[in-house]
Design an enzyme around this catalytic site. Sequence first.
Site, mmCIF file in Angstrom:
data_model
loop_
_atom_site.group_PDB
_atom_site.id
_atom_site.type_symbol
_atom_site.label_atom_id
_atom_site.label_comp_id
_atom_site.label_asym_id
_atom_site.label_seq_id
_atom_site.Cartn_x
_atom_site.Cartn_y
_atom_site.Cartn_z
ATOM 1 N N LYS A 35 0.845 -1.203 0.000
ATOM 2 C CA LYS A 35 0.000 0.000 0.000
ATOM 3 C C LYS A 35 0.880 1.253 0.000
ATOM 4 C CE LYS A 35 -0.293 -0.173 5.035
ATOM 5 N NZ LYS A 35 -0.929 -0.897 6.137
ATOM 6 N N TYR A 254 15.848 29.718 8.516
ATOM 7 C CA TYR A 254 14.596 30.363 8.934
ATOM 8 C C TYR A 254 14.479 30.429 10.450
ATOM 9 C CZ TYR A 254 12.563 30.130 4.240
ATOM 10 O OH TYR A 254 12.296 30.290 2.917
HETATM 11 C C1 LIG Z 1 -0.096 -1.928 6.685
HETATM 12 C C2 LIG Z 1 -0.628 -3.230 7.126
HETATM 13 C C3 LIG Z 1 0.228 -4.303 7.413
HETATM 14 C C4 LIG Z 1 1.728 -4.190 7.425
HETATM 15 O O1 LIG Z 1 2.159 -3.649 8.650
HETATM 16 P P1 LIG Z 1 3.725 -3.509 8.966
HETATM 17 O O2 LIG Z 1 3.749 -3.017 10.358
HETATM 18 O O3 LIG Z 1 4.241 -2.493 8.010
HETATM 19 O O4 LIG Z 1 4.324 -4.834 8.767
HETATM 20 C C5 LIG Z 1 -0.347 -5.531 7.698
HETATM 21 N N1 LIG Z 1 -1.692 -5.682 7.733
HETATM 22 C C6 LIG Z 1 -2.538 -4.674 7.486
HETATM 23 C C7 LIG Z 1 -3.996 -4.910 7.542
HETATM 24 C C8 LIG Z 1 -2.045 -3.413 7.185
HETATM 25 O O5 LIG Z 1 -2.887 -2.410 6.948
#
Ligand SMILES: *Cc1c(COP(=O)(O)O)cnc(C)c1O
Length: 358
Positions: A35, A254
């Site tokens: 994702k 800044y």
């Molecule tokens: C993002 C996600 C993961 C992966 O989690 P990590 O901590 O990056 O390993 C696994 N399961 C679901 C449902 C997620 O949304």
Amino acid sequence: MSRPARARINLRALQHNFSLVQQAAPDSQVMAIVKANAYGHGLVSIAQALPGAAAFGVSCLDEAIALREAGFDRRIVLLEGLFGPDEISLINGYRLDVVVHHESQLQWLAQGHLLHPLDVWLKIDSGMHRLGFAADHVREIVAHLRKIPQIETVRYMTHFSCADDLDNPDTRLQIEVFNQAVAAVDGEHALANSAGILGWPAARADWVRPGIMLYGGSPLRGHTAQSLGLQPVMTLGTRLISIKTCKRGDAIGYGADWRCPADMRIGVAAIGYGDGYPRHARNGTPLRVNGHPATLVGRVSMDMISINLDTVPNAQVGDEVILWGEGLPIDEVAEAASTISYELLCGVGTRVQFEYIS
Ligand SMILES: *Cc1c(COP(=O)(O)O)cnc(C)c1O
């Protein structure tokens, strides 16, 4: 020469990290979590480098379609399921799996017209209280699902809230709640994110869902990525575009927040929050110049940062600056910016040039 901000993506490191998933959970199928553009690494390139993944987990239809259009015929799971009934035809047409976590989604599926079989991952809330059905509703929900024509295989999943903390008893409780909830129904189980895979053997079920560990970030609090054998996949770098000698008391950047404690050389590197380098990185945040440790000073600008070059007396304009990755664990940078590696990786901007090394 063009703007030097670039992200080098080491696909061999990715494959090494994937092999650690398989070692930790040899009896589980792997749903690689890609994702958010594969945590900022580039969705299709990352997926292409993971031939051992049995499935890909994404957060929306666009990501799923991008994978299908790139030619992937493996299982693709929409981790938040459908966002509205209008998505049903594309989900079905592209043969995607959906997570079902809420009654509204059940209604959309029941009222929609599924033309093809649809596999469902029923999400159970085992204690995180974000998405999912209450554990004691599972049988009733499955009965509903079974009445919808075209719903084929039903799998069961849950997500952990505290698995990164090996001393937190909540994870064991979550595993128990999940196991009780699914005791009376048939189907495969998926519980573990990266922290679950490495830290909680009881969570390695039919499927595992690694994200951050694939990209080389540590999923376990108090454990460095290196100590877990993980290798950084993204190395974010740029170059020095200016060096000047500043006097004791001179203010840098800044807000004139930081003043030189002595006469010193200050470098400027071409990267900033407009590229995803965190604006909240503190003075003293580690970086590397020409392979030597150095530190950030002053506020992060949109396109630039200032660097204390005391530790790199030979530094010259054009020298390489590494913000995180090889030689500089992203978790250290995240800590100095009061955030987590996930946020830094996802935030890397489209202005940064990506280079893939296999
Ligand atoms: C993002 C996600 C993961 C992966 O989690 P990590 O901590 O990056 O390993 C696994 N399961 C679901 C449902 C997620 O949304």
